[in-house]
Design an enzyme around this catalytic site. Structure first.
Site, PDB file in Angstrom:
ATOM      1  N   TYR A   1      -5.885  -2.446   4.415  1.00 13.77           N
ATOM      2  CA  TYR A   1      -6.280  -2.960   3.093  1.00 13.77           C
ATOM      3  C   TYR A   1      -5.060  -3.092   2.190  1.00 13.77           C
ATOM      4  CZ  TYR A   1      -8.463  -3.220  -1.510  1.00 13.77           C
ATOM      5  OH  TYR A   1      -8.832  -3.603  -2.784  1.00 13.77           O
TER       6      TYR A   1
ATOM      7  N   SER B   1      -4.785  -5.695  -5.924  1.00 13.30           N
ATOM      8  CA  SER B   1      -5.335  -4.377  -6.220  1.00 13.30           C
ATOM      9  C   SER B   1      -4.190  -3.384  -6.325  1.00 13.30           C
ATOM     10  CB  SER B   1      -6.290  -3.932  -5.110  1.00 13.30           C
ATOM     11  OG  SER B   1      -6.582  -2.550  -5.195  1.00 13.30           O
TER      12      SER B   1
END
Length: 322
Positions: A185, A159
């Site tokens: 994350y 990501s």
């Protein structure tokens, strides 16, 4: 370090769709494993691979739910597996090996994002444990079937969120620093990219190449832990409450979001270019300037960091590729 981390000539763009990328691709006789394959980007990926003739196995924590979502897709089977449970991963891998068919594609699409602090049975922070360690274990467990394919690819869905943070090797599990769900994350998404760098180095001589990628900013079930205010801050909705579609800014449909992973899995343009991070159906340039923009942070393709992460993953899981 970044010799291959440079864009190439590609017929596709940020707006390209899964169906456009897969036009003319024939996968009859090939087996693919797709984590997260029953929803969101993973579901589009599975449909696209199956339409091209591949047999697809979808490991799922909730097999009943997965089978319901995939019921109308020919050539797809579901088997139980939970990425945060090592025994579950081991059992799944053993069953795939027992079936005896080489795995040509392993697409690691499942993940969690910005979740509250939780830990696996070994005490590892859950986003890192799920997004990285789970897929690391799965890849190691399936390694004999990937090598047997003769020419296989492993795809790690990272990501742009990797730009939030590198891997803090001194405190991956937030045992000393305060827990920040976004830093956790970002760390896990950096780990996905570094995993591809390290895996490709180990697999290229055995016919296994690895790639990581940013699919785009698509609101899916991945955002289930976010509040309305957090979702609103992403500015993904227009004044009518509809999701914006501006591919050049990363705001994509599911079809557009799945395109880069499918391109990584099948494009001949990537032959001999493993270990790279991709976006918008191309190899990404290194982003030296700011986060939240196109490109890959240098820390996410650093071979020394990739080696360090691999060695730590070996130590923590007791697994590796042979």
């Amino acid at each position: 370090m970044t010799t291959l981390q440079q864009p190439i000539v590609s017929p596709f763009t940020a707006a390209s769709t899964a169906s456009e990328v897969m036009a003319g691709v024939e996968l009859a006789g090939q087996l693919a494993v797709v984590t997260g394959g029953h929803s969101g980007l993973g579901l589009v990926t599975v449909k696209s691979l199956a339409a091209a003739g591949a047999q697809v196995i979808v490991p799922a924590r909730d097999p009943q739910r997965a089978r319901a979502a995939l019921a109308d897709i020919k050539g797809v089977t579901v088997q139980a597996m939970d990425l945060i449970d090592p025994d579950s991963i081991r059992a799944f891998s053993a069953e795939v090996i027992r079936q005896g068919q080489p795995v040509s594609l392993l697409i690691n699409c499942a993940g969690v994002m910005a979740s509250p602090l939780a830990r696996d049975a070994d005490g590892h922070e859950s986003q890192f444990a799920t997004n990285h360690l789970g897929h690391y274990r799965l890849t190691c467990g399936l390694w004999p079937t990937l090598v047997a394919a003769g020419s296989a690819r492993v795809i790690a869905v990272s990501s742009r969120g990797h730009q939030i943070a590198g891997v803090d090797f001194e405190d991956i599990d937030f045992t000393h620093r305060p827990y920040d769900k976004w830093v956790a994350y970002g760390q896990s998404k950096t780990a996905n990219s570094l995993f591809a760098v390290a895996l490709d180095k180990r697999g290229c001589d055995q016919g296994v190449r690895a790639f990581s990628l940013h699919p785009g900013q698509i609101l899916t079930d991945l955002g289930r832990h976010l509040s309305r205010a957090e979702i609103a801050a992403f500015d993904v909705f227009d004044e009518h409450g509809q999701q914006k579609v501006v591919p050049e800014m990363g705001l994509k449909t599911l079809e557009q979001g799945a395109a880069t992973g499918l391109w990584c899995a099948n494009s001949a343009a990537l032959n001999g270019r493993g270990g790279v991070y991709c976006e918008d159906c191309n190899i990404a340039a290194v982003n030296e300037v700011e986060s939240g923009r196109r490109g890959v942070a240098r820390w996410a393709v650093d071979p020394d960091a990739a080696q360090r992460l691999w060695q730590l993953s070996e130590q923590w899981t007791g697994m590796s590729v042979r």
